[in-house]
Design an enzyme around this catalytic site. Sequence first.
Site, PDB file in Angstrom:
ATOM      1  N   HIS A 135       0.875  -1.173   0.000  1.00  0.00           N
ATOM      2  CA  HIS A 135       0.000   0.000   0.000  1.00  0.00           C
ATOM      3  C   HIS A 135       0.915   1.226   0.000  1.00  0.00           C
ATOM      4  CE1 HIS A 135      -2.810   2.958   1.699  1.00  0.00           C
ATOM      5  NE2 HIS A 135      -3.799   2.125   1.438  1.00  0.00           N
ATOM      6  N   ASP A 212       2.931  -3.741   8.420  1.00  0.00           N
ATOM      7  CA  ASP A 212       1.688  -3.027   8.144  1.00  0.00           C
ATOM      8  C   ASP A 212       0.557  -4.020   8.434  1.00  0.00           C
ATOM      9  OD1 ASP A 212      -0.588  -1.963   7.108  1.00  0.00           O
ATOM     10  OD2 ASP A 212       0.242  -1.489   5.136  1.00  0.00           O
ATOM     11  N   GLN A 215      -4.614  -4.812   7.480  1.00  0.00           N
ATOM     12  CA  GLN A 215      -5.596  -5.787   7.001  1.00  0.00           C
ATOM     13  C   GLN A 215      -5.496  -7.106   7.762  1.00  0.00           C
ATOM     14  OE1 GLN A 215      -7.961  -5.059   4.920  1.00  0.00           O
ATOM     15  NE2 GLN A 215      -7.228  -3.176   3.965  1.00  0.00           N
ATOM     16  N   LYS A 238     -10.829   0.292  10.342  1.00  0.00           N
ATOM     17  CA  LYS A 238     -10.945  -0.960   9.600  1.00  0.00           C
ATOM     18  C   LYS A 238     -11.326  -2.122  10.510  1.00  0.00           C
ATOM     19  CE  LYS A 238      -7.448   0.319   6.195  1.00  0.00           C
ATOM     20  NZ  LYS A 238      -8.146   0.566   4.932  1.00  0.00           N
ATOM     21  N   CYS A 378      -4.600   2.166  -3.679  1.00  0.00           N
ATOM     22  CA  CYS A 378      -3.340   2.698  -3.143  1.00  0.00           C
ATOM     23  C   CYS A 378      -2.187   1.732  -3.364  1.00  0.00           C
ATOM     24  CB  CYS A 378      -3.459   3.042  -1.664  1.00  0.00           C
ATOM     25  SG  CYS A 378      -4.680   4.310  -1.329  1.00  0.00           S
TER      26      CYS A 378
END
Length: 423
Positions: A135, A212, A215, A238, A378
């Site tokens: 991303h 990261d 998700q 999220k 992104c």
Amino acid sequence: LTDARALELRADFPILSQQVHGKPLAYLDFGATAQRPQAVLDAELEFLTRHNSAVHRGAHELAALATGDFEEAREVVAEFVGADFDEIAWQAGATDALNTVANGIAAASRGRGGAASAPLRLGAGDEILITEAEHHANLVPWQELALATGATLRYVPVNDRGTWTIDDLRPLVTDRTRVIAFAHVSNVTGLIAPVAEIVELAASVGAITVLDACQSVPHRPVNFHELGVDFAAFSGHKMAGPNGIGVLYGRRERLEQLPPARTGGSMIEIVTMAETTFMAPPTRFEAGTQPVSQAVALAAACRYLSAIGMDAIRDHEEALGARMVAELNAIEGITVIGNDASVPRSGLAAFIVDGVHAHDVSQYLDAASIAVRAGHHCAQPLHRRLGVTASTRASSYLTTTNAEIDALLEAVSGIRSYFGADR
Ligand code: PMP
């Protein structure tokens, strides 16, 4: 989760009971932002109604109550991700948290933080390693860091399916590698990264790892201590929580090495007109008035998700994701990005429709009351590598049912003929 249970949970989310275009909404855009259950909305409203105040400084009753709520929220969130409470710093979001790490390393490289920050220092010839599937939030800050320090940004190339394995990454790790930053779960391919192997490789050359976790934390059990990463970032919005808040996790010794990238009120010890000393982590990463109601609501989201069970949520989404990949890909003219049986995947599917632009696909689906995301998500370099500018992404969560996936599949099978792309 059974479909019946997912439907039951759906009733917890007021926004999902709306009709859109006269039909029940199939919200399949959780990867962009998740919706919030009533319990999370209530927790924030309750705080705002009864305890709202700036934290830490005030000596009045509301300030004390708000400070208690704020620090309790930190403990709840820390427990949710397998961290100690003082390893959790509130940030505006994952983007902000990743910038805090990259800019902190840039500051360390300029000599800020003194000897304590030396292990994070980068210079010419040092290497930062990421992947081609990142991303932009986990790419652009590293480009900036490379520019600021003279370090070289290298990346693990993806293959024609958009995936990569540890064998692709291994040869790129050298004795100059200082940072390895990667998504735990890709927001486009759904690929689940081999974290343990990467952490081991990083340790073998003394590099730090930056995860990261945008998700992953919302969708599967995640324990940062067990994963062994140095830093990690995720966003409240999220994970059934609020916008405007995210988390920077740092292993205690790493947080102690990291100079603050943002300075101002609330993060200082002693300020004179000549110089300033900073507080210990995590407070020195929390300059300015804090998002207190958001922290309280994020803790409520963690409690809500824990009560359902992150294992159950993961299993549910992985089953839906596998179904989407197999059945979407079986439709003529549809290619799922990251369709690769040799790598583990999460519960989302981004796909390309031959001859139809992703924006048209998403408008067509919207007319059927199905909400998906269209664009480059992104991740421009990944799309460019695959020879497309955009894709359409359907992403599931705990409320997603097989009936919603049925509706998606049925609608997608009609798209190419509707647009005349099958002729
Ligand atoms: N990384 C990944 C993998 C993401 O999916 C996102 C959100 N699309 C981000 C980083 C950035 O998160 P935020 O916009 O909440 O800061």
